[in-house]
Design a protein around this motif. Structure first.
Motif, PDB file in Angstrom:
ATOM      1  N   MET A 117       0.073  27.280 -50.883  1.00  0.00           N
ATOM      2  CA  MET A 117       0.002  25.859 -50.638  1.00  0.00           C
ATOM      3  C   MET A 117       0.680  24.962 -51.719  1.00  0.00           C
ATOM      4  SD  MET A 117      -3.274  23.474 -49.172  1.00  0.00           S
ATOM      5  CE  MET A 117      -3.060  21.988 -48.585  1.00  0.00           C
ATOM      6  N   SER A 118       1.663  24.227 -51.550  1.00  0.00           N
ATOM      7  CA  SER A 118       2.152  23.336 -52.442  1.00  0.00           C
ATOM      8  C   SER A 118       1.373  22.159 -52.700  1.00  0.00           C
ATOM      9  CB  SER A 118       3.451  23.001 -52.161  1.00  0.00           C
ATOM     10  OG  SER A 118       4.312  23.825 -52.258  1.00  0.00           O
ATOM     11  N   PRO A 119       1.002  21.406 -53.614  1.00  0.00           N
ATOM     12  CA  PRO A 119       0.175  20.210 -54.067  1.00  0.00           C
ATOM     13  C   PRO A 119       1.039  19.174 -53.564  1.00  0.00           C
ATOM     14  CG  PRO A 119       1.041  21.092 -56.081  1.00  0.00           C
ATOM     15  CD  PRO A 119       1.396  22.115 -55.067  1.00  0.00           C
ATOM     16  N   ALA A 120       0.398  18.076 -53.351  1.00  0.00           N
ATOM     17  CA  ALA A 120       0.939  16.797 -52.902  1.00  0.00           C
ATOM     18  C   ALA A 120       2.153  16.426 -53.735  1.00  0.00           C
ATOM     19  CB  ALA A 120      -0.055  16.091 -52.477  1.00  0.00           C
ATOM     20  N   CYS A 121       1.747  16.609 -55.201  1.00  0.00           N
ATOM     21  CA  CYS A 121       2.503  15.867 -56.081  1.00  0.00           C
ATOM     22  C   CYS A 121       3.836  16.613 -56.453  1.00  0.00           C
ATOM     23  CB  CYS A 121       1.719  15.771 -57.529  1.00  0.00           C
ATOM     24  SG  CYS A 121       1.532  17.340 -58.519  1.00  0.00           S
ATOM     25  N   CYS A 122       3.994  17.730 -56.000  1.00  0.00           N
ATOM     26  CA  CYS A 122       5.396  18.589 -56.279  1.00  0.00           C
ATOM     27  C   CYS A 122       5.947  18.834 -54.866  1.00  0.00           C
ATOM     28  CB  CYS A 122       5.028  19.827 -57.266  1.00  0.00           C
ATOM     29  SG  CYS A 122       4.553  19.234 -58.888  1.00  0.00           S
ATOM     30  N   PRO A 123       6.887  18.269 -54.465  1.00  0.00           N
ATOM     31  CA  PRO A 123       7.446  18.594 -53.168  1.00  0.00           C
ATOM     32  C   PRO A 123       8.190  20.056 -53.308  1.00  0.00           C
ATOM     33  CG  PRO A 123       8.779  16.933 -54.288  1.00  0.00           C
ATOM     34  CD  PRO A 123       7.455  17.109 -55.052  1.00  0.00           C
ATOM     35  N   SER A 124       8.471  20.625 -52.129  1.00  0.00           N
ATOM     36  CA  SER A 124       9.134  21.947 -52.106  1.00  0.00           C
ATOM     37  C   SER A 124      10.355  21.979 -52.947  1.00  0.00           C
ATOM     38  CB  SER A 124       9.420  22.268 -50.356  1.00  0.00           C
ATOM     39  OG  SER A 124      10.220  23.533 -50.444  1.00  0.00           O
ATOM     40  N   GLY A 125      10.688  22.989 -53.559  1.00  0.00           N
ATOM     41  CA  GLY A 125      12.056  23.029 -54.200  1.00  0.00           C
ATOM     42  C   GLY A 125      12.044  22.383 -55.913  1.00  0.00           C
TER      43      GLY A 125
END
Length: 289
Positions: free
Chosen positions: A1-9
């Motif tokens: 799950m990606s954290p809110a502070c670092c968007p995909s990519g």
């Protein structure tokens, strides 16, 4: 799950084992020193403190707030690169007293949520591991705010009566906005790399728009192509930045994290990093009079 502070990519953690960087082993050692400062109601905090360069007229102080990853100048044992430490030294070279605050103490994200030592660290996705969301929830302003205030107070003592600026990376950009909006710290100006104020609503249950509208100093936001779109055009973050007396500078070829973590072996990324740093210096020069 990606954290809110670092968007995909986004750029991953900067690793000394995988990246050509701005502070190679043959460059001079860090210019500053590790100090501990008191924090109200908490244990003492480690900071990296670099004095304004000798022979330079002192222009004031700059507080540096890191992204979620470890910074080697504060934690020498880690495998992170240390571009934020190098940027801190560069600002000291411009005539500012600089404090890089170790707001996560000895548990930045990569130290708190690790892969196995015998695994492939270069491809390990720490954001996919258990514990990531819990780690973010522990980094509330109620916990980190007193550390920011303590580091700011330290710098104000070092250059009394002179302006205090702030430079934040990723998570640190949210933290500087929160400290400004609450009125806890009186910044003369702010520079935020890779805007992450979405944390205010996505993780901490606050009101991002209200926080941004409460900024009390000119703010420069350095925006990458996969950062939040509300920093563009008529978005409420773009309007709040403009109302602060600042601006959003777009880097449409860069990815989130490029200033502190992008691979400067790529000439385009290196140019993007250098342009961002020079823009930050110019903004501090303009607003810290």
């Amino acid at each position: 799950m990606s954290p809110a502070c670092c968007p995909s990519g986004s750029w991953p953690q900067l690793l000394v084992t995988s990246k050509e960087d701005l502070n190679k082993d043959d460059l001079p050692p860090p210019k500053g020193e590790i100090l501990t400062i008191p924090v109200e109601g908490q244990e003492a905090l480690s900071i990296y403190y670099a004095k304004a360069a000798e022979g330079k007229t002192t222009k004031g102080s700059i507080l540096v707030l890191p992204d979620i990853y470890s910074v080697r100048v504060l934690l020498p044992h880690v495998r992170s690169g240390d571009r934020i430490g190098s940027i801190s030294d560069a600002l000291a070279g411009e005539g500012y007293h600089v404090a890089l605050a170790g707001v996560f103490r000895d548990q930045p994200y990569d130290e708190a949520v690790k892969g196995p030592d015998d695994g492939d660290f270069l491809t390990f996705d720490s954001f996919a591991q258990d514990g990531g969301v819990d780690w973010f929830k522990k980094q509330s302003y109620e916990v980190l705010g007193p550390r920011v205030k303590a580091a700011a107070a330290f710098l104000n003592e070092k250059s009394p009566g002179q302006p205090l600026g702030v430079l934040g990376f990723c998570f640190g950009q949210w933290l500087q906005c929160k400290a400004s909006a609450t009125g806890d710290v009186d910044f003369a100006c702010a520079v935020g790399c890779h805007p992450t104020t979405v944390l205010e609503s996505a993780v901490f249950g606050g009101d991002e728009e209200a926080m941004m509208n409460a900024l009390k100093q000119p703010t420069l936001a350095l925006w990458a192509k996969n950062d939040a779109k509300n920093y563009l055009g008529e978005g409420y973050c773009a309007k709040a930045i403009a109302n602060s007396g600042g601006e959003v500078k777009e880097f449409p070829e860069m990815l989130h994290g490029w200033v502190s973590r992008g691979d400067v072996a790529d000439p385009a990324v290196k140019a993007g990093v250098e342009t961002a740093i020079e823009g930050a210096k110019a903004f501090f020069e303009k607003h810290m009079k």
